[in-house]
Design an enzyme around this catalytic site. Sequence first.
Site, mmCIF file in Angstrom:
data_model
loop_
_atom_site.group_PDB
_atom_site.id
_atom_site.type_symbol
_atom_site.label_atom_id
_atom_site.label_comp_id
_atom_site.label_asym_id
_atom_site.label_seq_id
_atom_site.Cartn_x
_atom_site.Cartn_y
_atom_site.Cartn_z
ATOM 1 N N ASP A 271 0.832 -1.210 0.000
ATOM 2 C CA ASP A 271 0.000 0.000 0.000
ATOM 3 C C ASP A 271 0.866 1.259 0.000
ATOM 4 O OD1 ASP A 271 -2.283 1.814 0.730
ATOM 5 O OD2 ASP A 271 -3.289 -0.101 0.832
ATOM 6 N N HIS B 247 -3.623 4.747 4.394
ATOM 7 C CA HIS B 247 -4.342 3.544 4.004
ATOM 8 C C HIS B 247 -3.654 2.264 4.468
ATOM 9 C CE1 HIS B 247 -6.503 1.120 0.804
ATOM 10 N NE2 HIS B 247 -7.468 1.841 1.332
ATOM 11 N N SER C 131 -11.397 -2.401 1.291
ATOM 12 C CA SER C 131 -10.046 -2.404 1.865
ATOM 13 C C SER C 131 -10.087 -2.588 3.365
ATOM 14 C CB SER C 131 -9.282 -1.148 1.492
ATOM 15 O OG SER C 131 -9.933 -0.032 1.977
#
Lengths: 87, 802
Positions: free
Chosen positions: B57, B98, B272
């Site tokens: 990520d 994230h 996610s």
Amino acid sequence: PFSRTLTYTNHWAVRINGGVEEADTIASKYGYNNLGQIGSLKDYYHFYHSRTMKRSTISSRGSHSFISMEPKVEWIQQQVVKRRIKR
Amino acid sequence: DFKPGAAQYPYFNDPKWPSMWYIHCNDDTHHCQSDMNIVGAWRRGYTGRNVVVTILDDGIERNHPDLQQNYDQMASFDVNGNDWDPMPRYDASNENKHGTRCAGEVAAVANNSHCTIGVAYNAKIGGVRMLDGDVTDMVEAKSLSLHPQHIDIYSASWGPDDDGKTVDGPASLARQAFENGIRMGRRGLGSIYVWASGNGGRSRDHCSCDGYTNSIYTISISSTAESGKKPWYLEECASTLATTYSSGESYDRKIITTDLRQRCTDSHTGTSASAPMAAGIIALALEANPNLSWRDVQHIIVRTSRSGHLNAPDWKTNAAGYRVSHLYGFGLMDAEAMVKEAERWKSVPPQHICVESPDKQSRTIRPEHVVRAVYKATGCSENLNHHVLYLEHIVVRVTIAHPRRGDLAIYLTSPSGTKSELLSNRLFDHSMEGFKSWEFMTTHSWGEKAVGDWVLEIHDSPSQLRNFKTPGKLKEFSLVLYGTSVHPYSSSYTPFDTPKVDRVRSSPVDEPSEGFQDEFTGSCDPECINGCDGLGPQHCIDCLHFFLKFKNNTRTCVPECPRGFYDDEKRRCKKCWSICENCVGSRSDQCISCKNGYHLNEETNVCVTNCPESFYLDKNGNTCRRCSENCRRCNGFQFCTDCKPGMSLQGTKCVFSCADGSYYNSQKRGCERCHFSCATCAGQGQESCTRCAPSFYMEDWRCVLSCSVGYFLDQPYENAEKTCRRCDPSCSTCIGHGERNCSTCPSGYNLEDGACVLGTVCKDATEESWAEGSFCVLVKKNSLCQRKVLQQLCCRTCSLKG
């Protein structure tokens, strides 16, 4: 109508037979920096060319392109930006 | 066995534990429907220990209090910066949060009084920073192939745009990374890739147009809201394998995880949030059985996921008895059921790939019409090495020319009658590119038989006015069937003792195990198929698993290749290179572990007696691992003992050497000039000098023109460098080393023969200039020294003889 424009970077993926020393020699001969093997992909190397535009809509041309004519270079590809989105 | 009940739930002191409804479903006020039985797996002792997960990520905040303890440097890399530190780039918008959020869901530390708890809270967690820069095929390949012998699970929650008009997937290098990963990762068991299925619900996207989530190598995970309803962001497609919880409507409860800047958040949403949760559950199963292959993991997910209360209009039961839907795959993951299956699991038979010959008949696709093509599949029954009887994944490779791609919908019906929607209409996809050998994948016929008529249907429903003079064309399609030639759970598998409530067999005739039992004859060894000519595995006509040939030309069937042998994909055990203990091929560079006295070089896969330069011996894995950058020799990854030329050792790290008069600034990554008073220095400022410039003297850690008060100029021997050394603590100033070289004394002390002694009113009687001196002479002359007061007053004179 949908048209897609590619964005070329100044990074190359190269497949070279003969190990890292061979890759280093070929890289320096054509003005690239060999940034090492691509992950765990054997014989694939990450080449960087500092005198090429960081991003361009046309693929790079010049004397460094002759690298593909080296007998030990099996494959070379200028890297293209891929649009990736976090989910 | 664990039974739900508030009294039996564990307690953790992490403040968000009570709100983690998706892990423990014991809160009566919220009317729990069903949970993922994560606590059940924990209670069986599985918390992810010894399993390594990495998040591909935008980086990972490795010093987050909930991640620090489980952080694994070997599972981390900064592909964007080409170094080993995957810390996210901080900015005002916290754009790069994230990866840290995903990581917390997998492996946030439990019981540390901070924030949250990961699903596999004892797993090792790493992060690859690869989305904070230009993503290229090479960037993806580097990330997907990072340390495949160390990392067990790669979790990715990204992909091509979910805008409903993109069709994109892995290019050649990323594809190769996937293939190498499943073939050679985890010492031949195969890397596990978990993928977020896609967030294009509002854009009417279809995850079949994402080549990553649509790949057979990835475990594609979708989401359900707490209520069991479809969340607004969810895409549907036939390649989804299973589902975990994520956020839904405002009244649904949220998912809690670690956030950037050492914080905690309940804003993490979408698929996610679901993919890392699945990665955590898979980590629990891998702890229960570390020998699970990548395909074993997918089989276990298919067998244990439950439709439960999940709300979808298209739940169906396939011919193998599995409930499946385009929204949720085989349903909500069940961690406890997975670890129970994993504990007793024996590997499924080798994967066979049957590429049916392509149908190249061109067919016109007319608006408002359906093109229907029937393909008679043999499952490659004529070829032993490719024969597929029981299906796993099915790929349909399609080439279509079409004036508006978004108007197409594609369906595939299996010989058993299971219909998968490979593509639905996409309102925003105006592309005229069609599909060029695009691979659609479905899992919906898992466990069914491959042989028979497969029906491909293409519907063209124009969403707007189109030029009907240029109709679409189905140019070519072919089926690629993945599966096994024998029943996957035949002799090796002990069936699950309590059948799942939502498994419904459509017809007893189709029961796979019955079909399998028909293929055996009476007293042959269980390792035989197609009969035998005597007792024992050496008399089989054909082997269920692998052939092992001896020097005397006899052969036997074995369930797995013994040490020193590898499976050559034709189910023959072949000998490894002489010093390999295990291998993936017969060459010297195809070892995966070495015999005693040899160590595996992790980069060349060769067994060596001594680790080469720039490598160190990791005794746990008996592996030569590469030292960190710039080390020539090291004792561990970041423990350099010698540096490459041009570098110098500082502590355990190698830094660039700079010319005299300059030092290496690690932040600016360059040499900078020392302070003018230094000849050499270790850093910025006057106090970092290591040697002084001419006419300056070293005083402690700085260089001065003249020594300060309390210091003296010292030169230990001729031609030695002069330095300012501190006077004896008894002196104020001095002319040399020791307590007898004082030149002035602190107040209250008197200088006597170069030494400072405690001062009294007594002064030196010999100093005639002092009035007290003549007084003391008188005291002495008059023999008054015996008096204590006068003795003290004239101590020196009184003590002198004569």
